[in-house]
Each structure stands twice: as C-alpha cells, then as structure tokens.
Motif scaffolding. Structure first.
Motif, PDB file in Angstrom:
ATOM      1  N   TRP A  35      36.291  -1.725  23.254  1.00 40.46           N
ATOM      2  CA  TRP A  35      36.266  -1.936  24.701  1.00 40.46           C
ATOM      3  C   TRP A  35      37.613  -1.508  25.280  1.00 40.46           C
ATOM      4  CZ3 TRP A  35      31.946  -3.356  27.248  1.00 40.46           C
ATOM      5  CH2 TRP A  35      30.901  -3.908  26.498  1.00 40.46           C
ATOM      6  N   ARG A  37      39.582  -0.910  29.315  1.00 41.14           N
ATOM      7  CA  ARG A  37      39.470  -1.306  30.717  1.00 41.14           C
ATOM      8  C   ARG A  37      40.419  -0.506  31.583  1.00 41.14           C
ATOM      9  NH1 ARG A  37      42.072  -7.440  30.253  1.00 41.14           N
ATOM     10  NH2 ARG A  37      44.234  -6.801  29.884  1.00 41.14           N
ATOM     11  N   ARG A  44      43.655   3.756  31.916  1.00 42.29           N
ATOM     12  CA  ARG A  44      42.723   3.057  31.037  1.00 42.29           C
ATOM     13  C   ARG A  44      43.481   2.578  29.797  1.00 42.29           C
ATOM     14  NH1 ARG A  44      36.965   5.817  29.875  1.00 42.29           N
ATOM     15  NH2 ARG A  44      37.138   5.857  32.162  1.00 42.29           N
ATOM     16  N   TYR A  92      35.388  -2.366  32.775  1.00 39.21           N
ATOM     17  CA  TYR A  92      35.413  -2.379  31.312  1.00 39.21           C
ATOM     18  C   TYR A  92      34.431  -1.346  30.763  1.00 39.21           C
ATOM     19  CZ  TYR A  92      38.302  -6.556  31.147  1.00 39.21           C
ATOM     20  OH  TYR A  92      39.356  -7.441  31.262  1.00 39.21           O
ATOM     21  N   GLY A 107      30.682   1.807  32.798  1.00 43.10           N
ATOM     22  CA  GLY A 107      31.560   0.663  32.942  1.00 43.10           C
ATOM     23  C   GLY A 107      30.827  -0.544  33.508  1.00 43.10           C
ATOM     24  N   GLN A 109      31.931  -4.040  35.709  1.00 42.46           N
ATOM     25  CA  GLN A 109      33.047  -4.607  36.459  1.00 42.46           C
ATOM     26  C   GLN A 109      33.254  -6.079  36.138  1.00 42.46           C
ATOM     27  OE1 GLN A 109      35.258  -3.039  38.604  1.00 42.46           O
ATOM     28  NE2 GLN A 109      36.339  -5.000  38.726  1.00 42.46           N
TER      29      GLN A 109
END
Length: 114
Positions: A35, A37, A44, A92, A107, A109
C-alpha cells in the motif's frame, strides 16, 4: 493485472479503517504487494509492503498502528489501520510486483478529521 482497492472513508482521529485490494490474478503470483499513499501536494510514499515469505515492511509513521496482511481464501490484500491520525489523510493505492513488472490499482480515499 488489475487491482481494485476499497474500504476508504471519513473517520475521526483515533478510529480505525480496513482497506482491501483484490487483484485480477492470484495473490500467490506476486512477489510483493503493498500500500502506498499520496496526500495533496506531496509525493506518493510507501505505507506497508508484504513479500514472499510473509516479510513485511512499514513506514516509520505507521509502525505499531497499521498491519498489512494477505487473505488467501478471498485472494485479498488488507491494510488494517488503527489509531488513525489527521496526517494519515491521503489517497491510498494498492501496488504489486511480479516478474519485474509493477502494477498500480485504483486509489481509495482516507480522510481523518481531528
């Protein structure tokens, strides 16, 4: 390869969320899953990864609060996020790697209010 992420939402500081990522192929086929974010105006960044053998790695900012895991029966990657903080607010992304190729999912949120 497609990666479908879900589970984001709006929570208050201190609460929990669990993100899920379902790949279009068996999770056994990936050397690494993880993962990442990205917050507005920021690059990122890696949050957590898990690779062959179950070896995990976490960013220092989430150690002790987040747990990454693979649920083989449901072919799903999870990210359990506890004790959320406003600074965890970001989009994410699910990520995977196999045979030298990298894949990014949609993604989800996560917004944490103070």
């Amino acid at each position: 390869v497609q990666l479908q992420a879900s589970g984001g939402g709006l929570v208050q500081a201190g609460e929990s969320l669990k993100l899920s990522c379902v790949p279009s192929e068996s999770i056994f086929s990936f050397y690494t899953m993880g993962w990442y974010r990205q917050a507005p105006g920021k690059q990122r960044e890696m949050v957590a990864t898990i690779r062959t053998g179950g070896i995990t790695d976490y960013d220092d900012s989430v150690k002790g609060r987040f747990t990454i895991s693979r649920e083989y029966g449901k072919n799903t990657l999870h990210l359990q996020m506890n004790s959320l903080k406003p600074e965890d607010t970001a989009l994410y992304y699910c990520h995977s790697r196999k045979s030298g190729a990298y894949f990014w999912g949609t993604g989800t949120q996560v917004t944490v209010s103070s």
